[in-house]
Motif scaffolding. Structure first.
Motif, PDB file in Angstrom:
ATOM      1  N   ALA A 111     -99.796  34.464  42.608  1.00 10.81           N
ATOM      2  CA  ALA A 111    -100.919  33.788  43.271  1.00 10.81           C
ATOM      3  C   ALA A 111    -101.051  34.185  44.714  1.00 10.81           C
ATOM      4  O   ALA A 111    -101.672  33.517  45.499  1.00 10.81           O
ATOM      5  CB  ALA A 111    -100.736  32.272  43.155  1.00 10.81           C
ATOM      6  N   GLY A 112    -100.405  35.270  45.100  1.00 12.93           N
ATOM      7  CA  GLY A 112    -100.546  35.725  46.470  1.00 12.93           C
ATOM      8  C   GLY A 112     -99.760  34.902  47.451  1.00 12.93           C
ATOM      9  O   GLY A 112    -100.124  34.780  48.613  1.00 12.93           O
ATOM     10  N   GLY A 113     -98.631  34.326  47.041  1.00 13.21           N
ATOM     11  CA  GLY A 113     -97.801  33.590  47.980  1.00 13.21           C
ATOM     12  C   GLY A 113     -98.030  32.110  47.952  1.00 13.21           C
ATOM     13  O   GLY A 113     -97.324  31.366  48.600  1.00 13.21           O
ATOM     14  N   GLY A 114     -98.998  31.593  47.187  1.00  9.52           N
ATOM     15  CA  GLY A 114     -99.186  30.148  47.078  1.00  9.52           C
ATOM     16  C   GLY A 114     -99.966  29.588  48.248  1.00  9.52           C
ATOM     17  O   GLY A 114    -100.341  30.259  49.195  1.00  9.52           O
ATOM     18  N   PHE A 115    -100.219  28.281  48.140  1.00  2.67           N
ATOM     19  CA  PHE A 115    -101.009  27.609  49.164  1.00  2.67           C
ATOM     20  C   PHE A 115    -100.257  27.507  50.483  1.00  2.67           C
ATOM     21  O   PHE A 115    -100.861  27.513  51.550  1.00  2.67           O
ATOM     22  CB  PHE A 115    -101.405  26.213  48.676  1.00  2.67           C
ATOM     23  N   GLY A 116     -98.919  27.362  50.411  1.00  5.86           N
ATOM     24  CA  GLY A 116     -98.157  27.223  51.645  1.00  5.86           C
ATOM     25  C   GLY A 116     -98.287  28.438  52.536  1.00  5.86           C
ATOM     26  O   GLY A 116     -98.506  28.324  53.740  1.00  5.86           O
ATOM     27  N   ALA A 175     -91.641  27.386  55.339  1.00  3.90           N
ATOM     28  CA  ALA A 175     -90.774  28.407  54.760  1.00  3.90           C
ATOM     29  C   ALA A 175     -89.613  27.766  53.999  1.00  3.90           C
ATOM     30  O   ALA A 175     -89.277  28.188  52.883  1.00  3.90           O
ATOM     31  CB  ALA A 175     -90.254  29.325  55.860  1.00  3.90           C
ATOM     32  N   LEU A 176     -88.996  26.730  54.590  1.00  3.55           N
ATOM     33  CA  LEU A 176     -87.904  26.059  53.890  1.00  3.55           C
ATOM     34  C   LEU A 176     -88.412  25.302  52.666  1.00  3.55           C
ATOM     35  O   LEU A 176     -87.691  25.183  51.663  1.00  3.55           O
ATOM     36  CB  LEU A 176     -87.178  25.110  54.851  1.00  3.55           C
ATOM     37  N   ALA A 177     -89.630  24.781  52.738  1.00  3.96           N
ATOM     38  CA  ALA A 177     -90.208  24.137  51.555  1.00  3.96           C
ATOM     39  C   ALA A 177     -90.371  25.133  50.418  1.00  3.96           C
ATOM     40  O   ALA A 177     -90.123  24.815  49.245  1.00  3.96           O
ATOM     41  CB  ALA A 177     -91.546  23.497  51.916  1.00  3.96           C
ATOM     42  N   ASN A 178     -90.764  26.354  50.748  1.00  3.03           N
ATOM     43  CA  ASN A 178     -90.866  27.389  49.717  1.00  3.03           C
ATOM     44  C   ASN A 178     -89.489  27.752  49.159  1.00  3.03           C
ATOM     45  O   ASN A 178     -89.342  28.025  47.956  1.00  3.03           O
ATOM     46  CB  ASN A 178     -91.538  28.639  50.302  1.00  3.03           C
ATOM     47  N   VAL A 179     -88.474  27.763  50.028  1.00  5.77           N
ATOM     48  CA  VAL A 179     -87.110  28.011  49.549  1.00  5.77           C
ATOM     49  C   VAL A 179     -86.699  26.902  48.579  1.00  5.77           C
ATOM     50  O   VAL A 179     -86.090  27.157  47.535  1.00  5.77           O
ATOM     51  CB  VAL A 179     -86.138  28.089  50.746  1.00  5.77           C
ATOM     52  N   ARG A 180     -87.044  25.660  48.904  1.00  6.89           N
ATOM     53  CA  ARG A 180     -86.702  24.529  48.052  1.00  6.89           C
ATOM     54  C   ARG A 180     -87.360  24.661  46.674  1.00  6.89           C
ATOM     55  O   ARG A 180     -86.743  24.411  45.638  1.00  6.89           O
ATOM     56  CB  ARG A 180     -87.153  23.234  48.723  1.00  6.89           C
ATOM     57  N   LYS A 181     -88.660  25.046  46.684  1.00  9.47           N
ATOM     58  CA  LYS A 181     -89.424  25.005  45.436  1.00  9.47           C
ATOM     59  C   LYS A 181     -89.210  26.234  44.562  1.00  9.47           C
ATOM     60  O   LYS A 181     -89.244  26.143  43.332  1.00  9.47           O
ATOM     61  CB  LYS A 181     -90.916  24.860  45.765  1.00  9.47           C
ATOM     62  N   HIS A 182     -88.999  27.418  45.180  1.00  7.53           N
ATOM     63  CA  HIS A 182     -89.101  28.643  44.399  1.00  7.53           C
ATOM     64  C   HIS A 182     -87.868  29.552  44.459  1.00  7.53           C
ATOM     65  O   HIS A 182     -87.685  30.362  43.548  1.00  7.53           O
ATOM     66  CB  HIS A 182     -90.312  29.473  44.880  1.00  7.53           C
ATOM     67  N   ALA A 183     -87.066  29.463  45.515  1.00  5.80           N
ATOM     68  CA  ALA A 183     -86.073  30.521  45.729  1.00  5.80           C
ATOM     69  C   ALA A 183     -84.835  30.358  44.853  1.00  5.80           C
ATOM     70  O   ALA A 183     -84.189  31.347  44.509  1.00  5.80           O
ATOM     71  CB  ALA A 183     -85.667  30.568  47.197  1.00  5.80           C
ATOM     72  N   LEU A 201     -90.137  34.413  64.376  1.00  4.05           N
ATOM     73  CA  LEU A 201     -89.379  33.482  63.550  1.00  4.05           C
ATOM     74  C   LEU A 201     -89.048  34.175  62.235  1.00  4.05           C
ATOM     75  O   LEU A 201     -89.942  34.730  61.587  1.00  4.05           O
ATOM     76  CB  LEU A 201     -90.197  32.211  63.294  1.00  4.05           C
ATOM     77  N   THR A 202     -87.771  34.122  61.842  1.00 10.24           N
ATOM     78  CA  THR A 202     -87.333  34.745  60.595  1.00 10.24           C
ATOM     79  C   THR A 202     -86.604  33.716  59.749  1.00 10.24           C
ATOM     80  O   THR A 202     -85.700  33.029  60.242  1.00 10.24           O
ATOM     81  CB  THR A 202     -86.394  35.929  60.874  1.00 10.24           C
ATOM     82  N   VAL A 203     -87.011  33.580  58.484  1.00  9.35           N
ATOM     83  CA  VAL A 203     -86.362  32.679  57.530  1.00  9.35           C
ATOM     84  C   VAL A 203     -85.915  33.516  56.339  1.00  9.35           C
ATOM     85  O   VAL A 203     -86.746  34.100  55.629  1.00  9.35           O
ATOM     86  CB  VAL A 203     -87.306  31.546  57.087  1.00  9.35           C
ATOM     87  N   ASP A 204     -84.592  33.618  56.127  1.00  6.37           N
ATOM     88  CA  ASP A 204     -84.013  34.395  55.025  1.00  6.37           C
ATOM     89  C   ASP A 204     -83.379  33.457  54.004  1.00  6.37           C
ATOM     90  O   ASP A 204     -82.938  32.348  54.343  1.00  6.37           O
ATOM     91  CB  ASP A 204     -82.944  35.356  55.547  1.00  6.37           C
ATOM     92  N   ASP A 205     -83.320  33.903  52.753  1.00  2.15           N
ATOM     93  CA  ASP A 205     -82.574  33.179  51.717  1.00  2.15           C
ATOM     94  C   ASP A 205     -81.986  34.182  50.750  1.00  2.15           C
ATOM     95  O   ASP A 205     -82.376  35.361  50.735  1.00  2.15           O
ATOM     96  CB  ASP A 205     -83.484  32.178  50.991  1.00  2.15           C
ATOM     97  N   ASP A 206     -80.999  33.742  49.951  1.00  4.85           N
ATOM     98  CA  ASP A 206     -80.353  34.625  48.978  1.00  4.85           C
ATOM     99  C   ASP A 206     -80.769  34.269  47.552  1.00  4.85           C
ATOM    100  O   ASP A 206     -79.982  34.383  46.618  1.00  4.85           O
ATOM    101  CB  ASP A 206     -78.827  34.537  49.114  1.00  4.85           C
ATOM    102  N   GLY A 207     -82.035  33.826  47.413  1.00  3.88           N
ATOM    103  CA  GLY A 207     -82.526  33.400  46.111  1.00  3.88           C
ATOM    104  C   GLY A 207     -83.016  34.546  45.259  1.00  3.88           C
ATOM    105  O   GLY A 207     -82.569  35.695  45.378  1.00  3.88           O
ATOM    106  N   VAL A 208     -84.001  34.234  44.426  1.00  5.72           N
ATOM    107  CA  VAL A 208     -84.483  35.205  43.439  1.00  5.72           C
ATOM    108  C   VAL A 208     -85.411  36.240  44.050  1.00  5.72           C
ATOM    109  O   VAL A 208     -85.699  37.261  43.418  1.00  5.72           O
ATOM    110  CB  VAL A 208     -85.209  34.466  42.289  1.00  5.72           C
ATOM    111  N   GLY A 209     -85.905  35.976  45.251  1.00  6.87           N
ATOM    112  CA  GLY A 209     -86.801  36.938  45.881  1.00  6.87           C
ATOM    113  C   GLY A 209     -88.249  36.680  45.547  1.00  6.87           C
ATOM    114  O   GLY A 209     -88.574  36.035  44.544  1.00  6.87           O
TER     115      GLY A 209
END
Length: 441
Positions: free
Chosen positions: A358-363, A315-323, A341-349
């Motif tokens: 792509a349906g959420g990517g490979f991760g 989840a944090l890797a996705n925040v790093r790459k996309h959020a 487990l909940t992972v929140d961010d204030d990114g682009v969504g």
């Protein structure tokens, strides 16, 4: 053997009144039986019908007839005679033959003591005793055979379970390798390809500087400026590739055995914050000992700890790459039924994330596959007022009460073993092998 012998001695000496010399005859027969038992007979109890065991069975039969001839009370020896005949035999047929032969010494013993009038009494008593012994022995033998068959089926079940576990591990390894290959291709490999292209362009610019006319200073300066810009671009691309490589290393780093899940998540958040500058807040009170819904220890078990940690890493890797977020949070909540487990961010969504189409990517797909092994689910949604929220829910198995678990366990295992015989688990194994072959291809 000793208890029955002591009881017979007591009955013979204290209460019974045999004929003259009968007491000593009974005691002598008991002495012979005990001597043969401790000399070699007991070593063949539960044997395979070996000759010494059958010889001891013959001693018991002869001793029974001779003892009854001295005193009919000696028929009490049948209490240990019939079970001994069953456990000394190597087969059911052999046991039946030895049981039927018991009719002869009993009848002869009654005849010797009572005369011809005792033949019918001895014959009737022996036939009833043999019938009871055969019925009870056949029933116990069927139970023993059923137990042996159940043990064989359970061994086969355990073997199939081992094969399924090995197939699951191999499929998981192949799936993880494929996922890492895709990640490397889509991140580091792309950055390295760009580096090669920019390096070639920089080389061409430097070649133009070398080949330029010394009188044309403006062309040389322009080529050098372009080369300097390309070098800066190469540095930036190399830094991005380094960041992506560190993210992949963090995603596949093993969990330290000596640490708890809370400590591992704290370290993950600190490392992510140092590498990306994104502030990460953790809410892990549910993992503390004695927390509400967490039991006495707050521990989830090694398997769930690894799954939750890997999901948090992904989840944090996705925040790093996309959020493109400034802050993020990692939280754990727990109830008697599930852990979340909940992972929140204030990114682009997620709706504006590059991999949303792509349906959420490979991760996310890999996370879904990992959670499926423990019955968990994952959901990615828009957070309020902005950003994204990833929620992982894993059901917790209720802690069984040890005492009432024992009775229904055997039928359940037997039913599962019958599934093995019918080939249902074997067909599952073949299905997994087929999936493994597809992944390998």
């Amino acid at each position: 053997m000793i208890a029955v012998a002591a009881l017979l001695i007591a009955v013979t000496v204290l209460w019974d009144q045999p004929d003259a010399g009968g007491e000593w005859g009974v005691l002598a027969v008991l002495a012979v039986v005990l001597l043969c038992y401790f000399s070699w007979g007991r070593r063949y109890i539960g044997g395979d019908g070996a000759l010494p065991g059958l010889l001891y069975a013959g001693v018991l039969l002869v001793a029974l007839g001779v003892g009854i001839a001295f005193d009919p009370t000696f028929a009490f020896l049948q209490i240990i005679l019939f079970p001994s005949l069953w456990v000394l035999s190597g087969s059911t047929r052999q046991a039946v033959v030895l049981n039927v032969l018991t009719i002869v010494p009993i009848t002869l013993g009654y005849w010797a003591f009572f005369g011809p009038s005792g033949i019918l009494t001895g014959l009737g008593a022996s036939v009833l005793a043999v019938a009871f012994s055969l019925s009870l022995g056949a029933w116990i033998t069927s139970i023993e055979r059923s137990g042996a068959e159940r043990a064989r089926l359970l061994d086969e079940l355990m073997a199939v379970q081992g094969q399924l576990a090995a197939a699951n591990r191999e499929v998981g390894v192949d799936s993880e390798r494929a996922r890492l290959a895709r990640e490397i291709h889509d991140t580091i490999a792309q950055s390295l390809t760009g580096l090669v292209m920019v390096a070639q362009r920089t080389g061409s610019a430097l070649a133009r500087v070398t080949d330029a006319d010394p009188a044309d200073a403006s062309a040389a300066v322009s080529a050098l400026a372009g080369a300097r810009a390309d070098v800066e671009l190469m540095e930036s691309m190399a830094r991005d590739a380094l960041t992506e490589a560190r993210g992949l290393v963090a995603a596949i780093a093993p969990v330290r055995v000596e640490s708890t899940l809370a400590e591992a998540l704290h370290r993950l958040a600190e490392r992510f914050e140092r590498e990306t500058g994104v502030q990460v807040h953790t809410e892990l009170a549910a993992l503390a000992p004695g927390a509400a819904g967490g039991g006495a220890s707050g521990a989830l078990g090694a398997e769930l700890d690894v799954v939750l940690l890997r999901c948090a890493q992904e989840a944090l890797a996705n925040v790093r790459k996309h959020a493109r977020a400034g802050t993020a949070s990692v939280g754990i909540s727990r109830s008697p039924e599930q852990v979340v487990l909940t992972v929140d961010d204030d990114g682009v969504g997620p709706s504006r994330s590059p991999d949303a189409g792509a349906g959420g990517g490979f991760g996310l797909a890999g996370m879904t596959e990992r959670l499926a092994l423990v019955g968990g689910t994952v959901r990615l949604e828009q957070a309020s007022p902005r950003g994204s929220r990833l929620t992982v829910a894993i059901p917790l198995a209720p802690t069984p009460d040890p005492a009432p678990l024992a009775p229904p366990l055997a039928p359940s295992l037997a039913e599962t073993a019958r599934l093995v015989v019918r080939g249902e688990l074997n067909s599952t194994s073949r299905s997994l092998d087929g999936k493994k072959g597809e992944v390998q291809r």
